[in-house]
Design an enzyme around this catalytic site. Sequence first.
Site, PDB file in Angstrom:
ATOM      1  N   ASP A  44       0.792  -1.312   0.185  1.00 49.74           N
ATOM      2  CA  ASP A  44       0.126   0.033   0.123  1.00 49.74           C
ATOM      3  C   ASP A  44       0.896   1.423  -0.021  1.00 49.74           C
ATOM      4  O   ASP A  44       1.920   1.216  -0.632  1.00 49.74           O
ATOM      5  CB  ASP A  44      -0.994  -0.018   1.368  1.00 49.74           C
ATOM      6  CG  ASP A  44      -2.029   0.540   0.827  1.00 49.74           C
ATOM      7  OD1 ASP A  44      -2.381   1.824   0.744  1.00 49.74           O
ATOM      8  OD2 ASP A  44      -3.256  -0.086   0.831  1.00 49.74           O
ATOM      9  N   HIS A 268      -3.738   6.154   3.355  1.00 60.70           N
ATOM     10  CA  HIS A 268      -4.454   4.954   2.821  1.00 60.70           C
ATOM     11  C   HIS A 268      -4.040   3.788   3.652  1.00 60.70           C
ATOM     12  O   HIS A 268      -4.657   2.995   4.131  1.00 60.70           O
ATOM     13  CB  HIS A 268      -4.219   5.107   1.361  1.00 60.70           C
ATOM     14  CG  HIS A 268      -5.180   3.995   0.846  1.00 60.70           C
ATOM     15  ND1 HIS A 268      -4.960   2.460   0.387  1.00 60.70           N
ATOM     16  CD2 HIS A 268      -6.352   4.056   0.459  1.00 60.70           C
ATOM     17  CE1 HIS A 268      -5.778   2.161  -0.087  1.00 60.70           C
ATOM     18  NE2 HIS A 268      -6.731   2.833  -0.303  1.00 60.70           N
ATOM     19  N   SER A 457     -11.159  -0.726  -1.164  1.00 61.21           N
ATOM     20  CA  SER A 457      -9.770  -0.570  -0.504  1.00 61.21           C
ATOM     21  C   SER A 457      -9.984  -1.142   1.034  1.00 61.21           C
ATOM     22  O   SER A 457      -9.002  -1.674   1.752  1.00 61.21           O
ATOM     23  CB  SER A 457      -9.273   0.771  -0.175  1.00 61.21           C
ATOM     24  OG  SER A 457      -8.403   0.948  -1.607  1.00 61.21           O
TER      25      SER A 457
END
Length: 1254
Positions: A44, A268, A457
């Site tokens: 990620d 994120h 996600s």
Amino acid sequence: MKRTVGLMLMNAPRFDFGKETGVVSLINKYPNYDGRGVVIAIFDSGVDPGAPGLQVTTEGKVKIIDRIDASGAGDVDTSTVVEASEGVIAGLSGRKLKVPESWVNPSGKYHIGVKGAYTIYPQRLRERVLKERKEKNWDTVHKALVAEAQRKLQAVETNKSSNGNGGNYLEKLTKEDAESRVTQLNALEKKYYDLGPAYDCVVYHDGEMWRACIDTSERGELESGIHLGEYRLCHQWSSLTEADQYNISVNVHNDGNILEIVGMCSSHGTHVASIASANFPDNPERNGIAPGAQIVSITIGDNRISSMETGTALARAMIRVMENPYYKVDVINMSYGEHAHWCSSGRLGELAHEVVNKYGVIWVASAGNHGPALATVGVPPDFQNDSIIGVGAYVSPDMMTAEYSMIEKLPGCPYTWSSRGPTADGARGVTVCAPGGAITSVPRFTLHSNQLMNGTSMASPHTAGCVGLIVSALKQKSIPYSPYSVRRAIENTALTLDVDIFAQGHGLIQVQHAVEHLIQYSGGVEDKVHFAVECGSERTKGIHLRNWPALKPVDVSVTVEPKLLNDTKAEPSEKLSFCMEFVMTCDAPWVRAPPCLQMSYMFRSFQVSIDPRGLNRGGVYFTTVKAYNASNVEKGVMFEVPITIVVPTVDLLHGYFYSSAAEVFRAGCVRRHFLQVPIESTWASVTLKASHSEKCQRFTLHAVQLKPSCSVKTLEYYKVVNLGCNESTTLVFAVRGGYTLELCLARWWSSLVEGQVETSVDFHSLRPSQEEVTLLCNEGIQRIDVRAGLRPEEIAPQACLKHHTQVLMPADSKVEVLGGARDTVPDSRPIYHLILSYSLTVTKAAEVTPKCSLLSDVLYESAFESQLWLLFDHNKQLMGCGDAYSHKYSLKLEKGEYTIRLHVRHERPDLLEKLTDLPLTVLTKLTQEVKLDVYTSFNAAVASGKKAHSLTLSTGAVQPIYLTAPSLSDKTLKGLGLTPGQALLGTLSFAKDELVRKADQYPLRVVVTELPCKKRSTTSSGTGTEEKKETKTHADYLEALRDLQTAWIAKLDSESGEQIHREVMATHPDHLAAQLARLQALDAGGAQNRALVIAQAKQIVSAVDTAPLLAFYGTKTDTRSDAAKIKTQMDKQRNTLLEALSRQGSAMCSDILQLPASERPQETLEQLDNIATEILKFVEASDSKVNSFFASYYQVRGFDGLSARIILRQCEEKWTRDNEAKLTDAYTRMGWTHAASLIASTHPLRFPTSFAPF
């Protein structure tokens, strides 16, 4: 690209996280099956070890056991090795770095480098820090200086008014200086640009591990800097500064020559990791799915390209999890991905295949946020083999109230934007679905503790956490497993929801049922076996029939092959003993398949027959052929053949119109219409009309056509529209005949009111004879035939050029082995890289886009591992980067020289060697669009007659259109420096309607085949090539000899040059060029020659009669027959005079600046004033021939504002170390220390010692 839609929410109410997927019930029943003993790799944007819940596991172990930045964005070139002298190191920034006495360094060697803080900051943090730095270091000081400068200007103007108009020369300069200061200060505010702190980096080995220090003091005080060991060994991390709260760690590679600073390119990854595995010992209700699991953070998002993943990062990440001596990765979560044009091949797909099928790692990935249309799943779920668990996003009723604070609960459903299956080659794409929203931890640099994010996600790490629980349970029970047995258990126990099958896959994951299923049915021969399914001649992963009329049955051959985990190293006895009998079923009456299949360790084939007759037109149908172990049917499906068929509507009203009755839309409702687009059609207009609702309704219209070997984005239209009661809207988009169109209309998942919508579609056609038009300049005219194939259409053709494209060939290329653990595939397979260098000249400020056409628009499907370009200015400062998706990366560049370095990686050096002459295309946006002349007849085009205008074509009519080449002397094109082979790019459209013109466009390329010629002068018949050449005389020889000697005066050493000068002057005492050459030679000798320079310059000035020069330049028009020749002579004299005056003045300034202001002779100052006024008779002070003198002269006279203005222009022309030093000095003299400090602090970033690494 991250698959997230973000929304900030703090202190939101919680609910039982994981209740929907059986996590809560599993942990309550089996508390130790909490992920302990499991390692989850997070591919990620990086995970913050300081974020809440990411410090320890439920057993008290370190939560994040490794942090890696695989992208290279955090790399620092530390190949420069130095030793300390008296405890001090000379840093690459120019600072003296004091080595703390506490450091242990047996070798005494230090590796040094420099890193800019902003290059590792994520964008939002960079914006915050930049704002805070400006407020702290700039705003207050700058505002005070502006006020002071304005007061001084007002005082000067007041004084001038009181003294009357006019004023002497120095008074005028005083006013101009005051005005200049105000103007410059305002410009500095407007153009404020902060490159950020430049940190010295020091790497050394303490005898046990590599350590690194980052001098965040920016003063060389290493004791107060960040001092860390390699994270994997000591788990040390620290905030870069107290203000940024940006937590970093370090790794060291290549024997200290590369320092890897590991941070985060966005928030994120931390959010994703928290969903999967956060652990809150004092607040367990906030835990992630698998709080006992450990995390390996691998950053695949490249901070240099807006956190986009790169092939380099993905390859390094996969290499890390394949095999390493420190830990075994059990599960991968990847909430990143892109759409690929094909999935049947690609270097990254090959590596991913090894990760799962050779090394046994379970890989979970987000399906994407590109719904609601079908076939919108991206890669990695759509890799070349169906080995990755793709996850769609689901929102439950409890999530709606607890996370989204909705007024009322609605039925659970997939999020509207969640990508749907199947893949283009028939696989499900979405394996299961999971909750796609969560409120959990985010990095400390965001300055808030948690945040609501939604997307696939978030669904993916929920599933990865569930897999972690499953593996934890199996390990504790000592039950053997494989990626295949775990996946089959998840699929066979998922809860089928009453929602879109293409969004949920097998259903909502149920982790407790999956664990119990694996425990109950463990030990089967098939547990280590993957059944590879290939369908048809193209060997697709499933059956997907879409671009067909669906008029008759089809038979498809299916091949199934069993493959053991790590097949090449499996024991022969395992292969010999493998034998299974399958029972096969299918619940769809339109599919026929054999009832059974016997299989040994080899592939078997069978036929599947599909009969679409009897199915309703305009719909999509899905089923699977399921295969069960005949001896253990209860264990569930062993493999399946997914079948998706589209039965399009083929009979349109009048051949081009379709409408549907009003349909009811509730929250999350999705309606799909499949239409066979008429072969002639080029665009469609869709009209939506809402009714039966008093409130505004939000809809998503998603229209998709699938073109073979092309991404779903190739032919798609996506639009979110809001419709009031009885309101209608018409949307226009391009289509291509022959491909089935899915018209998908979806109601937003959170809509509380229902309504009805009528849908109608009109197809239109203005089809050109060429889909891509190329016009060669030498041909002058290009014909295109346009046909109205469906109905009468109005046309008004337009052609315009928008970009200039030039092709660069590499100036240098080399193939090198990378080596090192991070760039070597297990089994000693090193990766090589090719570095290509290109030179780019920008003649004026422009927006450019580098593009490697051979490798463009492919990433996961590329035959090569990765490609990345870096663009540098003449000082080696990095200006920008880009990868395969060139359309995303354009740079605004100033005039100057640039270097582009392109980097391509692969395991095979022979493939890279074939690319050593790879051309690079650079697209430059034109300052103004250039429209081409368009005609409807050839003769009109030839004679520049009447241009094309609006006209109507009847059905079936063909209209020839003639494009003419643009004039290369056009003011927009003239300055481009066009050369043969370069091209101009633009678009061509035919429809009269403006909306249609924007939607239905065709690529246009104009190729330059010759250069614009200057007008040739006409000559009489008695002249020309037959005219005899003029005979040269001895005088011509002597003149040529004189010019040759003159040219060598400044090239030779001082003594030899002086001798040649004397010889020339003896025979040509009035030859100014020789005098000037001698002046240049003397000036190049430095300070010791200043007196000689002044004397030589005076001699030249005295030899030039300025009166004729002033008279000549004062004349507006010269009508003499030899005016051009006279102008050349006058320009030569003027330039000689200006250079002599400039060099004389500069030498005098250098001398006088050595003295204190009070001791400077008035006589000398007046001489300088005279030189300045003499020069200003001919040119402005900013002229490049004299600006160096005026910069010094204004400094001598105390007009530092004027001096700074000239130096700034020199910097804008070319930013050099010399010019920068002069500018900071000028700012310091004026008291503008804030500006001088800003420039000085960023000096190491403007003038790096080497190119930034890839």
